[in-house]
Design a protein around this motif. Sequence first.
Motif, PDB file in Angstrom:
ATOM      1  N   ALA A 156       0.846  -1.173   0.052  1.00  0.00           N
ATOM      2  CA  ALA A 156       0.110  -0.035  -0.017  1.00  0.00           C
ATOM      3  C   ALA A 156       0.752   1.258  -0.096  1.00  0.00           C
ATOM      4  O   ALA A 156       0.629   2.249  -0.566  1.00  0.00           O
ATOM      5  CB  ALA A 156      -0.800   0.078   1.121  1.00  0.00           C
ATOM      6  N   ARG A 157       1.730   1.176   0.612  1.00  0.00           N
ATOM      7  CA  ARG A 157       2.984   2.334   0.897  1.00  0.00           C
ATOM      8  C   ARG A 157       3.576   2.850  -0.450  1.00  0.00           C
ATOM      9  O   ARG A 157       3.556   3.708  -1.039  1.00  0.00           O
ATOM     10  CB  ARG A 157       3.713   2.062   1.802  1.00  0.00           C
TER      11      ARG A 157
ATOM     12  N   VAL B 194       0.891   4.378  -2.818  1.00  0.00           N
ATOM     13  CA  VAL B 194       0.649   5.674  -2.368  1.00  0.00           C
ATOM     14  C   VAL B 194       1.770   6.522  -2.931  1.00  0.00           C
ATOM     15  O   VAL B 194       1.527   7.574  -3.516  1.00  0.00           O
ATOM     16  CB  VAL B 194       0.460   5.748  -0.863  1.00  0.00           C
ATOM     17  N   THR B 195       3.020   6.168  -2.974  1.00  0.00           N
ATOM     18  CA  THR B 195       3.941   6.900  -3.396  1.00  0.00           C
ATOM     19  C   THR B 195       3.923   7.125  -4.954  1.00  0.00           C
ATOM     20  O   THR B 195       4.232   8.086  -5.378  1.00  0.00           O
ATOM     21  CB  THR B 195       5.450   6.050  -2.945  1.00  0.00           C
TER      22      THR B 195
ATOM     23  N   ASN C  24       1.035   9.702  -5.768  1.00  0.00           N
ATOM     24  CA  ASN C  24       1.249  10.878  -5.194  1.00  0.00           C
ATOM     25  C   ASN C  24       2.133  11.448  -6.233  1.00  0.00           C
ATOM     26  O   ASN C  24       2.151  12.639  -6.711  1.00  0.00           O
ATOM     27  CB  ASN C  24       1.978  11.037  -3.901  1.00  0.00           C
TER      28      ASN C  24
ATOM     29  N   PRO D  43      -1.056   3.369   5.407  1.00  0.00           N
ATOM     30  CA  PRO D  43      -0.542   4.142   4.337  1.00  0.00           C
ATOM     31  C   PRO D  43      -1.495   5.078   3.447  1.00  0.00           C
ATOM     32  O   PRO D  43      -1.005   6.138   2.807  1.00  0.00           O
ATOM     33  CB  PRO D  43       0.297   3.184   3.520  1.00  0.00           C
ATOM     34  N   LEU D  44      -2.628   4.572   3.657  1.00  0.00           N
ATOM     35  CA  LEU D  44      -3.585   5.298   2.666  1.00  0.00           C
ATOM     36  C   LEU D  44      -3.761   6.831   3.121  1.00  0.00           C
ATOM     37  O   LEU D  44      -4.336   7.818   2.406  1.00  0.00           O
ATOM     38  CB  LEU D  44      -5.000   4.604   2.715  1.00  0.00           C
TER      39      LEU D  44
ATOM     40  N   LEU E 206      -2.135   9.682   0.922  1.00  0.00           N
ATOM     41  CA  LEU E 206      -2.601  10.122  -0.495  1.00  0.00           C
ATOM     42  C   LEU E 206      -2.885  11.439  -0.318  1.00  0.00           C
ATOM     43  O   LEU E 206      -3.478  12.074   0.499  1.00  0.00           O
ATOM     44  CB  LEU E 206      -4.025   9.591  -0.741  1.00  0.00           C
TER      45      LEU E 206
END
Length: 361
Positions: free
Chosen positions: A152-153, A156-157, A160, A187-188, A191
């Motif tokens: 998830a991280r 997100v990276t 973004n 991690p969300l 965002l």
Amino acid sequence: MIARWLLPLALPTPVTLAAASLLLFVSQFHLWSRFSSGSVFAPEFPRPVVLLFNWAFGAVLLLAVMQVAIDLASLVGWVVSRGGWSMPDAVRYAAGGVAAVLAAVGVAGAVRVPPVKDVSVTIPDLPPEFEGYRLLQLTDLHLSRLFTADWARAVVTRANAAGADAIVVTGDFIDGSVEMRRDDVVPLAGLRAPDGVYAVPGNHEYFFDYSAWMQRIRELGIAMLPNAHVGLRRGNAALVIAGVTDLSAHHVGQTAPDLERALTGAPAGAPVVLLDHQPRGARTAAARGVALQLSGHTHGGMIAGLARLLEPANAGFVSGAYRIGGMTLYVSNGTALWPGFALRLGRPSEITRFTLRRAPE
């Protein structure tokens, strides 16, 4: 599989019994998942075990399809030779090897962090102020023991870094309860987009504690749009992002999707981008004047050719862009997929970046 693929092989009896036991064990993956968590949708094993189960289960299913072809070829050979021909063991061994390799490739494709896919959408009467506006769609994240916080991280990276004006998530955030996924969803909260992050629920949110999940997702800074909308402004011009609940909502006593309610009070004449987890209602949305509908749910069919089988249940919409009257429907292949069948062959996962363009006069 045991009767048609394994038993015809010339193997020692102990080997046959061991292989048959293994095939039976693997075939019950979803039963073991239910024992692990109480839900077939959330296999609560260590990630390497979930990966191994998906590979083995996928290999068995692929081999079953190949065995049908082998049986048909055997039948033709038997008829042509008038009963004097049988399929060589080498063909069965080869099928098993190919199925194992394809399953490994499919699982690897399923669990990757997907690339950003660019899609240009032409919208009649798009205000000049929104020419070139960029929306980023995530969908079917299915955060779980397979798609963990680390995955998830990374998503997100990448999201973004895509430089979108707004980010939308079209449902199926999770597989599991709030307690099971407490760390995986954190991690969300990272965002970020200038005009915000908006989302709707998918059917999997309703399989667990829907109300608890809606609260938790909002705590992460994501604006939920269940039968609601938000107006984005550029000077005097507006673009509406609307959302509806999932079609499965009424099965658990929750509010059914209501497009009219979602658009009540929306700025007159503003183009509407609709977030709807499932694509089945696209024709209704097009008739209502929606400019762009973003959906997921189908995972693109997961395996090339399988989409045909999924079309009847999804009003004919499974993967990619469709033009319905004046509306564009886009059905994403999904950023991830259900961890109970994590296999992709010819239907790659995606993070989708849409660029809005005004239609020529």
